[in-house]
Design an enzyme around this catalytic site. Structure first.
Site, PDB file in Angstrom:
ATOM      1  N   ARG A 180      -3.208  -0.562  -6.404  1.00  0.00           N
ATOM      2  CA  ARG A 180      -3.526   0.503  -7.356  1.00  0.00           C
ATOM      3  C   ARG A 180      -5.031   0.770  -7.308  1.00  0.00           C
ATOM      4  O   ARG A 180      -5.824  -0.125  -7.005  1.00  0.00           O
ATOM      5  CB  ARG A 180      -3.134   0.098  -8.782  1.00  0.00           C
ATOM      6  CG  ARG A 180      -1.657  -0.232  -8.952  1.00  0.00           C
ATOM      7  CD  ARG A 180      -1.379  -0.699 -10.377  1.00  0.00           C
ATOM      8  NE  ARG A 180       0.033  -1.019 -10.594  1.00  0.00           N
ATOM      9  CZ  ARG A 180       0.579  -2.219 -10.497  1.00  0.00           C
ATOM     10  NH1 ARG A 180      -0.195  -3.257 -10.175  1.00  0.00           N
ATOM     11  NH2 ARG A 180       1.865  -2.413 -10.723  1.00  0.00           N
ATOM     12  N   LYS A 204      -1.304  -5.088 -13.545  1.00  0.00           N
ATOM     13  CA  LYS A 204      -1.033  -4.816 -14.956  1.00  0.00           C
ATOM     14  C   LYS A 204      -0.746  -6.124 -15.681  1.00  0.00           C
ATOM     15  O   LYS A 204      -0.045  -6.990 -15.171  1.00  0.00           O
ATOM     16  CB  LYS A 204       0.159  -3.862 -15.087  1.00  0.00           C
ATOM     17  CG  LYS A 204      -0.136  -2.458 -14.564  1.00  0.00           C
ATOM     18  CD  LYS A 204       1.044  -1.539 -14.757  1.00  0.00           C
ATOM     19  CE  LYS A 204       0.719  -0.133 -14.282  1.00  0.00           C
ATOM     20  NZ  LYS A 204       1.846   0.795 -14.459  1.00  0.00           N
ATOM     21  N   HIS A 270      -2.879   7.168  -5.568  1.00  0.00           N
ATOM     22  CA  HIS A 270      -1.506   6.688  -5.745  1.00  0.00           C
ATOM     23  C   HIS A 270      -0.605   7.100  -4.573  1.00  0.00           C
ATOM     24  O   HIS A 270       0.386   6.433  -4.283  1.00  0.00           O
ATOM     25  CB  HIS A 270      -0.931   7.221  -7.052  1.00  0.00           C
ATOM     26  CG  HIS A 270       0.116   6.329  -7.629  1.00  0.00           C
ATOM     27  ND1 HIS A 270      -0.185   5.149  -8.289  1.00  0.00           N
ATOM     28  CD2 HIS A 270       1.473   6.417  -7.634  1.00  0.00           C
ATOM     29  CE1 HIS A 270       0.937   4.570  -8.674  1.00  0.00           C
ATOM     30  NE2 HIS A 270       1.947   5.311  -8.291  1.00  0.00           N
ATOM     31  N   ARG A 273      -0.423   4.417  -2.055  1.00  0.00           N
ATOM     32  CA  ARG A 273       0.471   3.328  -2.497  1.00  0.00           C
ATOM     33  C   ARG A 273       1.926   3.656  -2.153  1.00  0.00           C
ATOM     34  O   ARG A 273       2.647   2.823  -1.608  1.00  0.00           O
ATOM     35  CB  ARG A 273       0.289   3.139  -4.003  1.00  0.00           C
ATOM     36  CG  ARG A 273       1.084   2.005  -4.634  1.00  0.00           C
ATOM     37  CD  ARG A 273       0.552   1.788  -6.049  1.00  0.00           C
ATOM     38  NE  ARG A 273       1.407   0.973  -6.885  1.00  0.00           N
ATOM     39  CZ  ARG A 273       1.430  -0.357  -6.875  1.00  0.00           C
ATOM     40  NH1 ARG A 273       0.666  -1.021  -6.040  1.00  0.00           N
ATOM     41  NH2 ARG A 273       2.210  -1.037  -7.700  1.00  0.00           N
ATOM     42  N   HIS A 296       5.439  -5.186  -8.635  1.00  0.00           N
ATOM     43  CA  HIS A 296       6.396  -4.643  -9.603  1.00  0.00           C
ATOM     44  C   HIS A 296       7.249  -5.762 -10.196  1.00  0.00           C
ATOM     45  O   HIS A 296       7.730  -6.630  -9.463  1.00  0.00           O
ATOM     46  CB  HIS A 296       7.331  -3.628  -8.930  1.00  0.00           C
ATOM     47  CG  HIS A 296       6.646  -2.364  -8.548  1.00  0.00           C
ATOM     48  ND1 HIS A 296       7.053  -1.563  -7.495  1.00  0.00           N
ATOM     49  CD2 HIS A 296       5.555  -1.742  -9.069  1.00  0.00           C
ATOM     50  CE1 HIS A 296       6.263  -0.521  -7.397  1.00  0.00           C
ATOM     51  NE2 HIS A 296       5.345  -0.602  -8.341  1.00  0.00           N
ATOM     52  N   TYR A 305       9.203   4.233  -5.632  1.00  0.00           N
ATOM     53  CA  TYR A 305       8.033   4.464  -4.796  1.00  0.00           C
ATOM     54  C   TYR A 305       8.445   4.680  -3.340  1.00  0.00           C
ATOM     55  O   TYR A 305       7.834   5.461  -2.631  1.00  0.00           O
ATOM     56  CB  TYR A 305       7.089   3.253  -4.841  1.00  0.00           C
ATOM     57  CG  TYR A 305       6.232   3.178  -6.065  1.00  0.00           C
ATOM     58  CD1 TYR A 305       4.863   3.381  -5.978  1.00  0.00           C
ATOM     59  CD2 TYR A 305       6.771   2.900  -7.305  1.00  0.00           C
ATOM     60  CE1 TYR A 305       4.050   3.299  -7.097  1.00  0.00           C
ATOM     61  CE2 TYR A 305       5.976   2.821  -8.438  1.00  0.00           C
ATOM     62  CZ  TYR A 305       4.621   3.015  -8.337  1.00  0.00           C
ATOM     63  OH  TYR A 305       3.835   2.939  -9.445  1.00  0.00           O
TER      64      TYR A 305
END
Length: 322
Positions: A180, A204, A270, A273, A296, A305
């Site tokens: 990211r 995250k 993005h 990615r 993820h 994705y």
């Protein structure tokens, strides 16, 4: 609330005398009444402040928190009711009006719905409200759009037209690792293991994971670092003094400008990615491994994705069905 009080009294009736029961009832009602008054006195802005603080503790990024704040603040500016008394109908009307005011897509409105839902779910979990008014407002149906990826040819165009060693290193690192943009700008030089062609990033929720880059990325990263004259520990810094750590917006603007100059469609971090995930799956990497690389927690997210290349679908059909 009354139902809960009655349930407690019924449960205790066989253990207490009538006098004790009356006293218990009196204490419970008084205590809950005081709590209700205290909660009612809390203004909407204070509820929002507490919600954002909770999200920070959970590890949400500042960008996510700013999005929550903007979304809920706009809602509160349009609904004068105290959040503890907001109804489902009021929020439905707000979402409908929001779409008219901004002339936005269902995707945008659904993102707003999810943020508002998070706020009211938190209020429910913290016992500020009995039931979230968002429970009956379901996901807004949106069209499934197959998003484009960056082709190998366009990647070469981007590489060939980079005037700065830093920008070339950014493109190669994004494309080979799938990290990211927030993870990219937070990297320090010490996080990079050139010998093993890998680096540690914090995703995250501050979850640590290891990602891997290719030989091109290694060469361009080393060239960029060796040509730097500053002492900043950050992996990527601004091109001019005082050479501060590069920000997310700096990467986004730089890539967007480069893409426009080459007439390439919507070049942003993005997209690298998504391109990495698609390329990895097309080349046979198991989806579970792609999931781990991207960081993820749910494999369904990885599947969104990784859009399978249509030409590969055609080739597979000819191979198995012809």
């Amino acid at each position: 609330m009354e139902e809960k009080i009655v349930a407690v009294l019924n449960e205790m009736s066989e253990y207490l005398s009538i006098a004790q029961m009356k006293k218990l009832q009196e204490v419970i009602i008084k205590t809950f009444a005081e709590n209700e008054v205290a909660k009612t006195d809390i203004p909407n802005e204070e509820f929002l402040k507490m919600f954002l603080a909770a999200k920070r503790i959970e590890g949400c990024s500042e960008r996510t928190i700013e999005y929550y704040q903007a979304t809920v603040t706009h809602l509160l500016s349009k609904i004068e009711t105290n959040v503890r008394k907001v109804t489902t109908e009021e929020i439905r009307e707000y979402l409908s009006e929001y779409q008219k005011w901004n002339n936005c897509s269902n995707v945008t409105v659904d993102n707003i719905r999810r943020n508002i839902s998070s706020f009211f779910s938190w209020l429910e979990e913290e016992d500020y409200i009995l039931k979230s008014p968002m429970r009956r407002i379901h996901k807004i149906k949106t069209k499934t759009v197959v998003k484009n990826v960056i082709s190998d040819e366009d990647i070469e165009k981007l590489r060939d037209n980079c005037k700065e060693k830093r920008d070339l290193a950014i493109i190669d690192l994004l494309y080979s690792t799938g990290i990211r943009v927030g993870e990219l700008v937070n990297l320090n030089i010490d996080d990079v293991d050139f010998e093993g062609r890998e680096c540690v990033v914090y995703g995250k929720g501050d979850k640590e994971r290891r990602v891997y880059f290719d030989a091109k990325a290694k060469i361009h990263l080393k060239e960029y670092i060796e040509n730097r004259t500053d002492s900043n520990k950050a992996l990527f810094v601004t091109l001019d003094a005082p050479y501060d750590r590069l920000k997310i917006s700096g990467v986004e603007i730089r890539l967007r400008e480069l893409g426009r100059k080459l007439n390439l469609t919507r070049i942003h971090p993005h997209k690298f990615r998504r391109s990495m995930a698609t390329r990895a799956i097309d080349k046979g990497m198991p989806i579970e491994q792609v999931q781990k690389i991207l960081g993820h927690s749910q494999i369904d997210t990885t599947m969104q994705y990784a859009m399978v290349n249509q030409s590969n679908v055609k080739t597979a059909h000819q191979r198995y069905m012809s």
